[in-house]
Motif scaffolding. Structure first.
Motif, mmCIF file in Angstrom:
data_model
loop_
_atom_site.group_PDB
_atom_site.id
_atom_site.type_symbol
_atom_site.label_atom_id
_atom_site.label_comp_id
_atom_site.label_asym_id
_atom_site.label_seq_id
_atom_site.Cartn_x
_atom_site.Cartn_y
_atom_site.Cartn_z
ATOM 1 N N ASP A 61 11.345 -5.422 14.284
ATOM 2 C CA ASP A 61 10.471 -6.440 13.695
ATOM 3 C C ASP A 61 10.323 -6.258 12.188
ATOM 4 N N SER A 62 10.364 -5.018 11.744
ATOM 5 C CA SER A 62 10.142 -4.727 10.327
ATOM 6 C C SER A 62 11.256 -5.231 9.420
ATOM 7 N N VAL A 63 12.427 -5.525 9.995
ATOM 8 C CA VAL A 63 13.548 -5.962 9.157
ATOM 9 C C VAL A 63 14.047 -7.359 9.519
ATOM 10 N N LYS A 64 13.473 -7.925 10.559
ATOM 11 C CA LYS A 64 13.909 -9.251 11.010
ATOM 12 C C LYS A 64 13.755 -10.252 9.884
ATOM 13 N N ASP A 65 14.718 -11.118 9.733
ATOM 14 C CA ASP A 65 14.754 -12.167 8.706
ATOM 15 C C ASP A 65 15.061 -11.633 7.312
ATOM 16 N N ARG A 66 15.256 -10.309 7.186
ATOM 17 C CA ARG A 66 15.658 -9.732 5.894
ATOM 18 C C ARG A 66 17.012 -9.037 5.976
ATOM 19 N N PHE A 67 17.279 -8.409 7.091
ATOM 20 C CA PHE A 67 18.532 -7.680 7.280
ATOM 21 C C PHE A 67 19.430 -8.444 8.250
#
Length: 122
Positions: A61-67
Motif C-alpha cells: 500500500d505504501s508504494v501503490k500508484d507511485r512504483f
C-alpha cells in the motif's frame, strides 16, 4: 538463478529512479519476481511482485500508484520504476525470485540479489 540488482543512488524527494535486476542461470520466465526493501533497524518488507508472464502485479500500500514493477523475459530482467519518491522510501532494495506459491512473504523467495541502496533526500 543468480540475481544482480542495480540502479540505486541518491535522489531528491519527488524525483524518480529505476532499479533493475538481471538474472542468470535457470529459465528466468519460470520464476515469479519480487522487490523488497530494508531500512536501517527495520525488517525487510515487501514492495512489489510480478507474475511469471508479467500480466499480474502486486504492490504494498505504501508504494501503490507511485512504483511500477515490470519484467522483460527476453532480457532476463525485472524493473522497479520509482516515481514521486519520499524520504521514507530510503532503504536497501532487494530483488528476489521464487517458484513457490504466493508473492508477499520473504520466506517463499529462494534466490536474492545483493541489494542496491536508495537514498531519498528531503
Amino acid at each position: 538463478v543468480q540475481l544482480q540488482a542495480s540502479g540505486g543512488g541518491m535522489v531528491q524527494a519527488g524525483g524518480s529512479l529505476r532499479l533493475s535486476c538481471a538474472a542468470s542461470g535457470r529459465t528466468f520466465g519460470s520464476y515469479k519476481m519480487g522487490w523488497f526493501r530494508q531500512a536501517p533497524g527495520k525488517e525487510r518488507q515487501f514492495v512489489a511482485a510480478v507474475s511469471r508472464s508479467g500480466d499480474s502485479t502486486y504492490y504494498a500500500d505504501s508504494v501503490k500508484d507511485r512504483f511500477t514493477i515490470s519484467r522483460d523475459n527476453a532480457k532476463n530482467t525485472v524493473y522497479l520504476q520509482m516515481n514521486s519518491v519520499k524520504p521514507e522510501d530510503t532503504a536497501v532494495y532487494y530483488c528476489a525470485a521464487t517458484d513457490r506459491s504466493g508473492y508477499f512473504n520473504t520466506g517463499i523467495y529462494d534466490y536474492w540479489g545483493q541489494g542496491t541502496l536508495v537514498t531519498v533526500s528531503s
